[in-house]
Design an enzyme around this catalytic site. Structure first.
Site, short mmCIF file in Angstrom:
data_model
loop_
_atom_site.label_atom_id
_atom_site.label_comp_id
_atom_site.label_asym_id
_atom_site.label_seq_id
_atom_site.Cartn_x
_atom_site.Cartn_y
_atom_site.Cartn_z
N ASN A 37 0.80 -1.22 0.00
CA ASN A 37 0.00 0.00 0.00
C ASN A 37 0.83 1.27 0.00
OD1 ASN A 37 -2.19 -1.62 -0.16
ND2 ASN A 37 -2.79 -1.42 1.98
N ARG A 92 -9.13 -1.67 -6.80
CA ARG A 92 -9.64 -0.36 -6.36
C ARG A 92 -8.53 0.68 -6.26
NH1 ARG A 92 -13.18 1.86 -3.83
NH2 ARG A 92 -11.66 2.85 -2.47
N CYS A 136 -16.15 -3.79 -2.90
CA CYS A 136 -15.49 -5.08 -2.73
C CYS A 136 -16.28 -5.84 -1.67
CB CYS A 136 -14.03 -4.90 -2.35
SG CYS A 136 -13.86 -4.04 -0.83
N ARG A 163 -17.19 1.06 -0.94
CA ARG A 163 -15.90 1.75 -0.86
C ARG A 163 -16.04 3.09 -1.57
NH1 ARG A 163 -11.77 -2.15 -0.30
NH2 ARG A 163 -10.33 -0.43 0.01
N ASP A 185 -16.18 9.68 -2.28
CA ASP A 185 -16.70 11.06 -2.19
C ASP A 185 -15.67 12.03 -1.62
OD1 ASP A 185 -17.28 9.36 0.14
OD2 ASP A 185 -18.00 11.21 1.03
N ASP A 205 -6.71 -3.95 8.53
CA ASP A 205 -6.15 -5.00 7.66
C ASP A 205 -5.59 -6.18 8.45
OD1 ASP A 205 -4.84 -2.81 5.05
OD2 ASP A 205 -6.86 -3.45 5.58
N ARG A 263 -2.61 -11.25 -4.15
CA ARG A 263 -2.66 -9.80 -4.37
C ARG A 263 -1.75 -9.08 -3.39
NH1 ARG A 263 -8.33 -7.30 -4.20
NH2 ARG A 263 -6.92 -5.54 -4.46
C1 EPZ Z 1 -6.62 1.77 2.12
O1 EPZ Z 1 -7.85 1.65 1.42
C2 EPZ Z 1 -5.93 0.44 1.96
N1 EPZ Z 1 -5.69 0.16 0.54
C3 EPZ Z 1 -6.79 -0.68 2.57
O2 EPZ Z 1 -6.04 -1.88 2.48
C4 EPZ Z 1 -7.04 -0.36 4.03
O3 EPZ Z 1 -7.92 -1.34 4.56
C5 EPZ Z 1 -7.69 1.03 4.16
O4 EPZ Z 1 -6.85 2.02 3.51
C6 EPZ Z 1 -7.89 1.45 5.60
O5 EPZ Z 1 -6.66 1.46 6.27
C7 EPZ Z 1 -4.67 0.80 -0.08
O6 EPZ Z 1 -3.94 1.59 0.50
C8 EPZ Z 1 -4.45 0.46 -1.52
P1 EPZ Z 1 -9.93 4.55 3.14
P2 EPZ Z 1 -8.74 2.99 1.12
O7 EPZ Z 1 -10.24 5.50 2.05
O8 EPZ Z 1 -7.85 4.14 0.93
C9 EPZ Z 1 -14.45 5.58 4.07
C10 EPZ Z 1 -5.60 -4.08 1.81
O9 EPZ Z 1 -6.00 -5.14 2.28
N2 EPZ Z 1 -14.33 6.48 2.92
O10 EPZ Z 1 -8.88 4.92 4.13
O11 EPZ Z 1 -9.70 2.64 0.05
C11 EPZ Z 1 -14.32 4.10 3.68
O12 EPZ Z 1 -15.57 3.58 3.27
C12 EPZ Z 1 -6.54 -2.92 1.61
O13 EPZ Z 1 -4.40 -3.86 1.48
C13 EPZ Z 1 -15.38 7.35 2.63
O14 EPZ Z 1 -16.41 7.35 3.32
O15 EPZ Z 1 -9.52 3.15 2.50
C14 EPZ Z 1 -13.83 3.47 4.95
O16 EPZ Z 1 -14.92 3.22 5.80
C15 EPZ Z 1 -7.98 -3.32 1.92
N3 EPZ Z 1 -15.26 8.19 1.57
C16 EPZ Z 1 -12.92 4.54 5.56
O17 EPZ Z 1 -13.33 5.79 4.96
C17 EPZ Z 1 -14.13 8.21 0.79
O18 EPZ Z 1 -14.07 9.02 -0.17
C18 EPZ Z 1 -11.44 4.34 5.29
O19 EPZ Z 1 -11.30 4.18 3.88
C19 EPZ Z 1 -13.08 7.33 1.10
C20 EPZ Z 1 -13.19 6.48 2.18
#
Ligand code: EPZ
Length: 425
Positions: free
Chosen positions: A23, A93, A117, A122, A125, A308, A400
């Site tokens: 990541n 994603r 997913c 996911r 916004d 994670d 992955r």
């Molecule tokens: C990153 O995903 C990681 N992926 C994820 O790892 C990890 O689980 C996640 O961060 C949380 O730590 C990568 O870095 C490629 P977020 P990301 O945006 O960025 C909400 C793995 O297994 N949210 O930090 O997509 C969202 O729904 C993966 O390696 C909004 O509401 O996660 C969640 O509840 C899985 N609006 C929370 O925020 C947005 O625009 C955190 O999501 C964006 C996110």
């Protein structure tokens, strides 16, 4: 399709080295779009997700070469294309991370709207809110984010959502802001080590990013970025997975080439569960004698306990000497592993974003289905300790994010092998 076949009952022993963080590498590869000069990512892990990014970048005019030593060299040769196609983005994603650098450098982007997913919606916004704050005009057309910006102007914004900061949202806005005119403040920025790593890579390219590692990032826009050579941080989630595997099998494993300071919340929970730890500069030794103690887990944004590693620690707690409460505050629906663990005799009751884990004497091996990357690793862990044989199918999920997981586990004594999945799924 492959499956992993595991014969449980071996206590893992020995040393294992973790790779660089998936990541980190994914947004850092996206950031190479921000310069016309070559970049070199040292020791990039050989993972499916990295290979996916190495298919997306050439479609955006970036030549990518993987050296024998695992490093990746990139060079932008064509800046006329700015579309990240659906058939590639739908497989990962994290591809949405090309949105920020495309806008930052080319002032336009057409990126397929990333799908959800298995562990729930996911949304992006917050990504779009941050980009609009920089002056980007964007809309959703036929499943694509279509964006362009005459000029990018620094702005002050709050990027937190109902579940805290956004990791890739912070990455996208950061990568768009480094070439904007003026100063940008991102409040409620994600502080994950991987976001810090991206910021440090951008600084190595000549960006001016301050407050790295804090919830307020201050970015002073510059005119150009140059190439850079960079080694990403170690993968804290891979490290935590092997520590949990040592714990669940009652073994004694030293995880090397890791950053203990990125694992504080995880190490604290391992000790709460009854593990004995020794912590060095770039290694952690985890041994467990006697019963696993019940311990509660609540996932939070960094530096809290990482979502994670929730599935892996829930698996550990299925064998604890009592009842543990697992609260998922980042992805409330991230419990796909519960049903599969139940097939192995685990006793887990789900109540919305909380799972009540009642410890049991033993797990029973069974054929199980991998669903998401981390849940799959949890099922492998369960197989390592279960009585009898476990088959984990759809192993591409694991590939992955884990490089040759069965090779590393076998080196620690596990009876595990990869075979063709002839039953088809
Ligand atoms: C990153 O995903 C990681 N992926 C994820 O790892 C990890 O689980 C996640 O961060 C949380 O730590 C990568 O870095 C490629 P977020 P990301 O945006 O960025 C909400 C793995 O297994 N949210 O930090 O997509 C969202 O729904 C993966 O390696 C909004 O509401 O996660 C969640 O509840 C899985 N609006 C929370 O925020 C947005 O625009 C955190 O999501 C964006 C996110």
């Amino acid at each position: 399709m492959d499956k992993l076949v595991i014969e449980g009952g071996v206590a893992l022993r020995g040393d294992v080295h973790v790779g660089t963080a998936k990541n980190s590498v994914l947004p850092i590869l996206a950031a190479t779009l921000l310069t016309s000069e070559p970049c070199r990512i040292v020791d990039a892990p050989r993972l499916r997700d990295v290979n996916t990014m190495l298919r997306i970048l050439p479609a955006l005019g970036v030549q990518c070469e993987r050296d024998a030593d695992g490093s990746i060299t990139t060079r932008v040769v064509d800046e006329s294309i700015s579309e990240a196609p659906y058939e590639l983005v739908k497989t990962m994603r994290a591809s949405v991370c090309v949105l920020g650098p495309l806008i930052g450098r080319r002032r336009r982007a057409r990126v397929s709207f990333p799908g959800g997913c298995v562990f729930g919606p996911r949304p992006i916004d917050l990504h779009l809110k941050g980009l609009r704050a920089l002056g980007v005009e964007l809309d959703i057309e036929s499943g694509y984010i279509v964006a362009h910006a005459e000029r990018l102007r620094g702005a002050s914004m709050y990027l937190g959502g109902a579940f805290g900061p956004t990791v890739t949202g912070t990455a996208n806005v950061l990568m768009a802001a480094v070439l904007a005119e003026g100063v940008t403040h991102i409040h409620m920025a994600a502080c994950e080590p991987e976001v810090q790593d991206l910021a440090n890579f951008l600084v190595a390219m000549g960006a001016d990013v301050r407050g790295i590692g804090t919830p307020v990032l201050e970015i002073h826009g510059v005119d150009e970025l140059h190439g850079a050579t960079y080694r990403p941080v170690p993968d804290r989630i891979e490290a935590g997975t092997f520590l949990a595997a040592a714990a669940i099998t009652g073994g004694d494993v030293t995880v090397r080439s890791c950053r203990p300071e990125h694992l504080r919340a995880v190490l604290e929970r391992l000790e709460a569960a009854g593990c004995r730890l020794e912590i060095g500069e770039d290694w952690v030794r985890c041994a467990r004698r006697g019963r696993i103690r019940a311990a509660d887990i609540t996932t939070l944004p960094y530096p809290g306990f990482p979502t994670d590693l929730q599935a892996q620690f829930m698996t550990l707690l299925t064998l604890a000497d009592g009842v543990s409460v697992v609260t998922e505050k980042v992805y409330p629906e991230r419990f796909m592993h519960v049903a599969e663990l139940a097939r192995m005799r685990a006793r887990i009751r789900k109540e919305h974003h909380i799972a009540i884990v009642e410890g049991t004497e033993f797990l029973s091996g069974a054929p199980v289905l991998a669903s998401d990357l981390r849940a799959s690793a949890a099922l492998v862990m369960a197989g390592l300790v279960a009585e009898g044989e476990t088959e984990v199918r759809r192993v591409y999920h694991i590939d992955r994010g884990y490089e040759q997981i069965e090779v590393k586990l076998a080196a620690l004594g596990a009876r595990i092998r990869r075979t063709e999945d002839d039953e088809g799924v």
